[in-house]
Enzyme design. Structure first.
Site, PDB file in Angstrom:
ATOM      1  N   ILE A   1      -0.399   4.717   0.911  1.00  0.00           N
ATOM      2  CA  ILE A   1      -1.699   5.723   1.062  1.00  0.00           C
ATOM      3  C   ILE A   1      -1.082   7.135   1.179  1.00  0.00           C
ATOM      4  O   ILE A   1      -1.771   8.010   0.697  1.00  0.00           O
ATOM      5  CB  ILE A   1      -2.240   5.278   2.484  1.00  0.00           C
ATOM      6  CG1 ILE A   1      -2.682   3.874   2.500  1.00  0.00           C
ATOM      7  CG2 ILE A   1      -3.669   6.215   2.735  1.00  0.00           C
ATOM      8  CD1 ILE A   1      -3.884   3.386   1.300  1.00  0.00           C
TER       9      ILE A   1
ATOM     10  N   GLY B   1      -3.654  -6.183  11.578  1.00  0.00           N
ATOM     11  CA  GLY B   1      -3.920  -5.219  10.633  1.00  0.00           C
ATOM     12  C   GLY B   1      -4.559  -5.706   9.309  1.00  0.00           C
ATOM     13  O   GLY B   1      -5.663  -5.878   9.144  1.00  0.00           O
ATOM     14  N   THR B   2      -3.883  -6.199   8.514  1.00  0.00           N
ATOM     15  CA  THR B   2      -4.169  -6.373   6.885  1.00  0.00           C
ATOM     16  C   THR B   2      -5.376  -7.351   6.861  1.00  0.00           C
ATOM     17  O   THR B   2      -6.123  -7.061   6.123  1.00  0.00           O
ATOM     18  CB  THR B   2      -3.043  -6.879   6.175  1.00  0.00           C
ATOM     19  OG1 THR B   2      -1.721  -6.005   6.351  1.00  0.00           O
ATOM     20  CG2 THR B   2      -3.326  -7.174   4.715  1.00  0.00           C
TER      21      THR B   2
ATOM     22  N   ILE C   1       6.513  -4.808  13.773  1.00  0.00           N
ATOM     23  CA  ILE C   1       7.337  -4.017  13.035  1.00  0.00           C
ATOM     24  C   ILE C   1       6.194  -3.051  11.966  1.00  0.00           C
ATOM     25  O   ILE C   1       4.920  -3.634  11.637  1.00  0.00           O
ATOM     26  CB  ILE C   1       8.286  -4.766  12.042  1.00  0.00           C
ATOM     27  CG1 ILE C   1       7.351  -5.698  11.270  1.00  0.00           C
ATOM     28  CG2 ILE C   1       9.329  -5.319  12.497  1.00  0.00           C
ATOM     29  CD1 ILE C   1       7.996  -6.563  10.221  1.00  0.00           C
ATOM     30  N   ASN C   2       6.775  -2.019  11.281  1.00  0.00           N
ATOM     31  CA  ASN C   2       5.942  -1.490  10.430  1.00  0.00           C
ATOM     32  C   ASN C   2       6.148  -2.310   9.102  1.00  0.00           C
ATOM     33  O   ASN C   2       6.821  -3.276   9.005  1.00  0.00           O
ATOM     34  CB  ASN C   2       6.493  -0.015  10.209  1.00  0.00           C
ATOM     35  CG  ASN C   2       5.258   0.875   9.622  1.00  0.00           C
ATOM     36  OD1 ASN C   2       4.677   0.571   8.849  1.00  0.00           O
ATOM     37  ND2 ASN C   2       5.340   2.382  10.164  1.00  0.00           N
ATOM     38  N   THR C   3       5.371  -1.791   7.936  1.00  0.00           N
ATOM     39  CA  THR C   3       5.796  -2.338   6.593  1.00  0.00           C
ATOM     40  C   THR C   3       7.286  -2.413   6.313  1.00  0.00           C
ATOM     41  O   THR C   3       7.918  -1.667   6.345  1.00  0.00           O
ATOM     42  CB  THR C   3       4.707  -1.683   5.711  1.00  0.00           C
ATOM     43  OG1 THR C   3       5.118  -0.541   5.460  1.00  0.00           O
ATOM     44  CG2 THR C   3       3.330  -1.869   6.070  1.00  0.00           C
TER      45      THR C   3
ATOM     46  N   GLY D   1       1.333  -9.607   9.734  1.00  0.00           N
ATOM     47  CA  GLY D   1       0.591 -10.869   9.160  1.00  0.00           C
ATOM     48  C   GLY D   1       0.042 -11.654  10.104  1.00  0.00           C
ATOM     49  O   GLY D   1      -0.204 -12.979   9.768  1.00  0.00           O
TER      50      GLY D   1
ATOM     51  N   CYS E   1       7.089   5.009   8.596  1.00  0.00           N
ATOM     52  CA  CYS E   1       6.386   5.180   7.337  1.00  0.00           C
ATOM     53  C   CYS E   1       6.979   5.002   6.180  1.00  0.00           C
ATOM     54  O   CYS E   1       7.834   5.973   5.899  1.00  0.00           O
ATOM     55  CB  CYS E   1       5.176   6.433   7.334  1.00  0.00           C
ATOM     56  SG  CYS E   1       4.342   6.461   5.944  1.00  0.00           S
TER      57      CYS E   1
ATOM     58  N   ASN F   1       0.956  -1.183   0.161  1.00  0.00           N
ATOM     59  CA  ASN F   1       0.069  -0.166   0.158  1.00  0.00           C
ATOM     60  C   ASN F   1       0.763   1.369  -0.140  1.00  0.00           C
ATOM     61  O   ASN F   1       2.031   1.285   0.613  1.00  0.00           O
ATOM     62  CB  ASN F   1      -1.099   0.065   1.005  1.00  0.00           C
ATOM     63  CG  ASN F   1      -0.194   0.738   2.469  1.00  0.00           C
ATOM     64  OD1 ASN F   1      -0.203   1.881   2.809  1.00  0.00           O
ATOM     65  ND2 ASN F   1       0.233  -0.290   3.170  1.00  0.00           N
TER      66      ASN F   1
HETATM   67  C1  DHB Z   1       1.535   4.182   5.190  1.00  0.00           C
HETATM   68  C2  DHB Z   1       2.034   4.361   6.495  1.00  0.00           C
HETATM   69  C3  DHB Z   1       2.745   3.437   6.927  1.00  0.00           C
HETATM   70  O1  DHB Z   1       3.356   3.587   8.409  1.00  0.00           O
HETATM   71  C4  DHB Z   1       2.546   2.220   6.381  1.00  0.00           C
HETATM   72  O2  DHB Z   1       3.270   1.103   7.090  1.00  0.00           O
HETATM   73  C5  DHB Z   1       2.196   2.015   5.202  1.00  0.00           C
HETATM   74  C6  DHB Z   1       1.409   3.167   4.398  1.00  0.00           C
HETATM   75  C7  DHB Z   1       0.666   5.281   4.335  1.00  0.00           C
HETATM   76  O3  DHB Z   1      -0.226   6.122   4.984  1.00  0.00           O
HETATM   77  O4  DHB Z   1       0.998   5.363   3.119  1.00  0.00           O
END
Ligand code: DHB
Length: 318
Positions: free
Chosen positions: A75, A272-273, A197-199, A251, A134, A73
């Site tokens: 966003i 999350g997902t 973790i973050n993505t 996940g 992010c 993603n």
């Molecule tokens: C966004 C922010 C994040 O921290 C993330 O892991 C994925 C997407 C975002 O707003 O784009």
């Protein structure tokens, strides 16, 4: 046969939670749309989509792409800005009696300081999650969590602006050489807990259009594809700093998956997902986790945290 009772309560620094399952930031805005599926107060906490100072339109579409066992993603931190968030979203969560963990994101240290000050002065905030990781920012130099010194600077200004009783949780990126180094740096700077973790930064190209699938080109990879990376990060950081509270995320689709994170060293988890295709997943996962713990004879969440780190001889005599 009925299973024994399990004490689901858990603690992240001073934050006492009735159970260890939270939403993951960004997957359910501020929780309102989940309330048609379950009572958001039934979760350990609701973590809100990262809020910035100003309203933001985000990145160009398409913003999501499916990948093997995952989702990409981009966003771009779309959101209403802090004024609207504090006027409408936070009061709604407080009214629901949910524990609100407010995720904040900024482009500068000054942004984080102001966000922390304003969020910290609002009633009903259980904790602040500092999103310093992010992947969808204009340049990689803005991913504070990719550099231990920058990460620490953000955490220290956030900590300084928050009242004592409001913990700051630093959400880290796995896209680093040593997550343990970043963890050490932010803990030294005052982080009360870590969200791991973050993505991961990813990219998918459509061979039919010959172009990147996402309008923003790169995006954050989430979903089961990243679970082993997340479990590895939790494991490494718990091994290095066993007393630092960790919230594990990446996940999780079932209670069985959530248990994996507890065993690696997480005291709570975020979901999350999976919410995108199963909005009631957080409460289902909580019920499943209770059963997985009971079946294994764990009296409480705390007994399972970090269990997998014990030497094998101890496992055999359990
Ligand atoms: C966004 C922010 C994040 O921290 C993330 O892991 C994925 C997407 C975002 O707003 O784009």
């Amino acid at each position: 046969m009925s299973l024994p009772e399990v004490d689901l309560s858990t603690q992240i620094a001073e934050l006492l939670l009735p159970n260890p399952v939270m939403t993951a930031s960004g997957c359910a805005a501020s929780g309102r749309e989940l309330s048609q599926f379950f009572d958001v107060a039934d979760l350990g906490a609701v973590v809100t989509k990262s809020i910035m100072l100003d309203p933001r339109a985000g990145r160009p579409t398409p913003r999501m792409a499916e990948t093997p066992s995952g989702m990409l993603n981009s966003i771009g931190l779309q959101g209403p800005g802090i004024d609207r968030f504090l006027a409408s979203d936070l009061p709604w969560l407080v009214q629901q009696r949910a524990r609100a963990v407010v995720s904040i994101a900024g482009s500068t240290l000054g942004d984080y300081a102001e966000l922390a000050r304003r969020v910290g002065n609002s009633p009903g905030v259980a904790a602040v999650e500092a999103n310093i990781s992010c992947p969808n920012v204009e340049n990689r130099g803005q991913v504070f969590a990719c550099e231990p010194y920058q990460a620490a600077k953000v955490v220290s200004v956030v900590r300084r602006e928050l009242p004592r009783g409001v913990p700051v949780l630093a959400k880290l990126s796995p896209d680093v050489t040593s997550i343990v180094d970043v963890a050490e740096s932010v803990v030294d700077a005052g982080a009360d807990g870590l969200v791991l973790i973050n993505t991961l930064l990813g990219l998918a190209i459509d061979p039919d259009t010959l172009r990147p699938k996402l309008g923003g080109v790169t995006g954050g990879l989430s979903g089961p594809a990243i679970r082993p990376v997340a479990v590895r990060c939790v494991w490494q950081v718990h091994a290095a700093f066993p007393d630092v509270p960790i919230v594990g995320v990446g996940g999780i689709r079932t209670g069985y998956d959530a248990l994996e994170f507890l065993l690696a060293g997480a005291s709570a988890v975020q979901v999350g997902t999976v919410i995108f295709n199963d909005p009631s997943a957080p409460v289902r996962i909580l019920a499943e986790l209770r059963e997985e713990l009971a079946r294994r004879g764990f009296a409480g969440v705390g007994d399972a945290v970090g269990w997998a780190h014990r030497p094998v001889e101890q496992l055999a005599t359990r």
